[in-house]
Design a protein around this motif. Structure first.
Motif, PDB file in Angstrom:
ATOM      1  N   LYS A   1      -2.448  -5.874  11.739  1.00 10.85           N
ATOM      2  CA  LYS A   1      -3.032  -7.165  12.086  1.00 10.85           C
ATOM      3  C   LYS A   1      -1.918  -8.082  12.545  1.00 10.85           C
ATOM      4  CE  LYS A   1      -6.521  -6.770   8.498  1.00 10.85           C
ATOM      5  NZ  LYS A   1      -7.075  -7.410   7.301  1.00 10.85           N
ATOM      6  N   LYS A   2      -2.183  -8.860  13.595  1.00 10.52           N
ATOM      7  CA  LYS A   2      -1.180  -9.788  14.109  1.00 10.52           C
ATOM      8  C   LYS A   2      -1.876 -11.000  14.690  1.00 10.52           C
ATOM      9  CE  LYS A   2       2.524 -10.344  17.424  1.00 10.52           C
ATOM     10  NZ  LYS A   2       3.313  -9.746  18.482  1.00 10.52           N
ATOM     11  N   ARG A   3      -1.309 -12.171  14.407  1.00  6.57           N
ATOM     12  CA  ARG A   3      -1.777 -13.407  15.025  1.00  6.57           C
ATOM     13  C   ARG A   3      -0.605 -13.991  15.801  1.00  6.57           C
ATOM     14  NH1 ARG A   3      -5.101 -15.586   9.920  1.00  6.57           N
ATOM     15  NH2 ARG A   3      -6.781 -14.050  10.058  1.00  6.57           N
ATOM     16  N   ARG A   4      -0.812 -14.142  17.086  1.00  2.97           N
ATOM     17  CA  ARG A   4       0.277 -14.619  17.938  1.00  2.97           C
ATOM     18  C   ARG A   4       0.725 -16.012  17.540  1.00  2.97           C
ATOM     19  NH1 ARG A   4      -0.860 -14.346  24.004  1.00  2.97           N
ATOM     20  NH2 ARG A   4      -2.433 -15.869  23.417  1.00  2.97           N
ATOM     21  N   ARG A   5       2.030 -16.211  17.648  1.00  6.38           N
ATOM     22  CA  ARG A   5       2.654 -17.516  17.451  1.00  6.38           C
ATOM     23  C   ARG A   5       2.439 -18.101  16.054  1.00  6.38           C
ATOM     24  NH1 ARG A   5       0.217 -17.526  22.372  1.00  6.38           N
ATOM     25  NH2 ARG A   5      -1.497 -18.811  21.636  1.00  6.38           N
ATOM     26  N   HIS A   6       2.095 -17.274  15.082  1.00  4.27           N
ATOM     27  CA  HIS A   6       1.924 -17.758  13.715  1.00  4.27           C
ATOM     28  C   HIS A   6       2.768 -16.961  12.718  1.00  4.27           C
ATOM     29  CE1 HIS A   6      -1.303 -20.633  14.403  1.00  4.27           C
ATOM     30  NE2 HIS A   6      -1.799 -19.778  15.283  1.00  4.27           N
ATOM     31  N   ASN A   7       3.624 -16.088  13.204  1.00  2.00           N
ATOM     32  CA  ASN A   7       4.479 -15.246  12.356  1.00  2.00           C
ATOM     33  C   ASN A   7       3.637 -14.511  11.305  1.00  2.00           C
ATOM     34  OD1 ASN A   7       6.865 -14.088  11.529  1.00  2.00           O
ATOM     35  ND2 ASN A   7       7.329 -15.698  10.065  1.00  2.00           N
ATOM     36  N   TYR A   8       2.524 -13.963  11.737  1.00  2.00           N
ATOM     37  CA  TYR A   8       1.614 -13.248  10.836  1.00  2.00           C
ATOM     38  C   TYR A   8       1.517 -11.799  11.280  1.00  2.00           C
ATOM     39  CZ  TYR A   8      -2.749 -11.887   8.526  1.00  2.00           C
ATOM     40  OH  TYR A   8      -3.692 -11.253   7.778  1.00  2.00           O
ATOM     41  N   ARG A   9       2.015 -10.888  10.457  1.00  2.00           N
ATOM     42  CA  ARG A   9       1.924  -9.455  10.723  1.00  2.00           C
ATOM     43  C   ARG A   9       1.638  -8.741   9.414  1.00  2.00           C
ATOM     44  NH1 ARG A   9       6.390 -10.929  12.336  1.00  2.00           N
ATOM     45  NH2 ARG A   9       6.845 -11.517  14.457  1.00  2.00           N
ATOM     46  N   ARG A  10       0.624  -7.874   9.414  1.00  4.73           N
ATOM     47  CA  ARG A  10       0.289  -7.086   8.236  1.00  4.73           C
ATOM     48  C   ARG A  10       0.096  -5.647   8.673  1.00  4.73           C
ATOM     49  NH1 ARG A  10       1.744 -11.236   6.710  1.00  4.73           N
ATOM     50  NH2 ARG A  10       0.744 -12.691   5.263  1.00  4.73           N
ATOM     51  N   LYS A  11       0.737  -4.726   7.967  1.00  3.87           N
ATOM     52  CA  LYS A  11       0.616  -3.306   8.303  1.00  3.87           C
ATOM     53  C   LYS A  11       0.176  -2.549   7.061  1.00  3.87           C
ATOM     54  CE  LYS A  11       3.213   0.608  10.081  1.00  3.87           C
ATOM     55  NZ  LYS A  11       4.516   1.090  10.530  1.00  3.87           N
ATOM     56  N   ASN A  12      -0.938  -1.848   7.170  1.00  7.52           N
ATOM     57  CA  ASN A  12      -1.458  -1.032   6.074  1.00  7.52           C
ATOM     58  C   ASN A  12      -1.801   0.349   6.602  1.00  7.52           C
ATOM     59  OD1 ASN A  12      -1.434  -2.785   3.837  1.00  7.52           O
ATOM     60  ND2 ASN A  12      -3.221  -3.866   4.668  1.00  7.52           N
ATOM     61  N   GLY A  13      -1.714   1.334   5.735  1.00  8.43           N
ATOM     62  CA  GLY A  13      -2.118   2.688   6.080  1.00  8.43           C
ATOM     63  C   GLY A  13      -3.235   3.136   5.155  1.00  8.43           C
ATOM     64  N   HIS A  14      -4.071   4.060   5.633  1.00  5.81           N
ATOM     65  CA  HIS A  14      -5.194   4.552   4.828  1.00  5.81           C
ATOM     66  C   HIS A  14      -5.445   6.018   5.158  1.00  5.81           C
ATOM     67  CE1 HIS A  14      -8.988   4.642   2.734  1.00  5.81           C
ATOM     68  NE2 HIS A  14      -9.550   5.148   3.805  1.00  5.81           N
ATOM     69  N   ARG A  15      -5.642   6.827   4.115  1.00  3.62           N
ATOM     70  CA  ARG A  15      -6.023   8.226   4.308  1.00  3.62           C
ATOM     71  C   ARG A  15      -7.343   8.455   3.590  1.00  3.62           C
ATOM     72  NH1 ARG A  15      -1.450  12.486   3.341  1.00  3.62           N
ATOM     73  NH2 ARG A  15      -2.962  13.709   4.505  1.00  3.62           N
ATOM     74  N   GLN A  16      -8.375   8.752   4.350  1.00  5.18           N
ATOM     75  CA  GLN A  16      -9.715   8.936   3.802  1.00  5.18           C
ATOM     76  C   GLN A  16      -9.825  10.275   3.087  1.00  5.18           C
ATOM     77  OE1 GLN A  16     -12.055   6.580   3.985  1.00  5.18           O
ATOM     78  NE2 GLN A  16     -13.515   7.795   2.833  1.00  5.18           N
TER      79      GLN A  16
END
Length: 168
Positions: A72-87
């Protein structure tokens, strides 16, 4: 003969001998399961009554599918989230598709019955009378009530506030 079955919110076209990966099903490797929700069945160009057809499958393994990265990323707001998932998923081998397919024998039920037979009967100790305890409990609070009131009337000494330094 082929069948279209629904499991885990998805539909799969299966025939005897096929291997498929489905959403996680209860069971261990080697167990046999019945896929009961048959939507369509037939052979070649002819269709059969799907209500009479059942599908039997063997669990090959319980596994995890490939990793999915959620970024997930929001431009110009210094917001980045990285998650991984294995079903979680179950690998199945289709054993039989047809009208005369029998449901597999349940393995868990005989084990539970055998454990119940092997366990000795447990006898309960006679219950103690609750009435004497209630009477004894009623007497004790009356005796302790007087000291509690005396302790409540005592006042704690007041603390003196530290003098404030004058700032000029």
């Amino acid at each position: 003969m082929f069948a279209v079955v629904r499991t885990g919110g998805k539909q799969y076209r299966v025939a005897a001998g096929d291997k498929i990966a489905v959403e996680k099903l209860a069971g261990e490797a080697g167990d046999t399961v019945m896929l009961g929700d048959v939507l369509l069945a037939g052979e070649g160009d002819t269709l059969a009554d799907a209500a009479k057809v059942s599908v039997s499958a063997e669990i090959i393994a319980q596994a995890k599918s490939e990793k999915v990265i959620v970024f997930k990323k929001r431009r110009r707001h210094n917001y980045r989230r990285k998650n991984g998932h294995r079903q979680q998923m179950t690998l199945l081998r289709i054993l039989a598709v047809g009208e005369g397919v029998k449901a597999p024998a349940k393995k868990a039920a005989p084990k539970a019955e055998a454990a119940a037979e092997a366990a000795p009967a447990v006898t309960k100790a006679p219950a103690k009378k609750a009435a004497p305890k209630v009477e004894a409990a009623a007497e004790k609070p009356a005796a302790k009530a007087a000291p509690a009131k005396a302790a409540a009337t005592k006042k704690a000494p007041a603390k003196k506030a530290a003098p404030k330094a004058d700032k000029k």
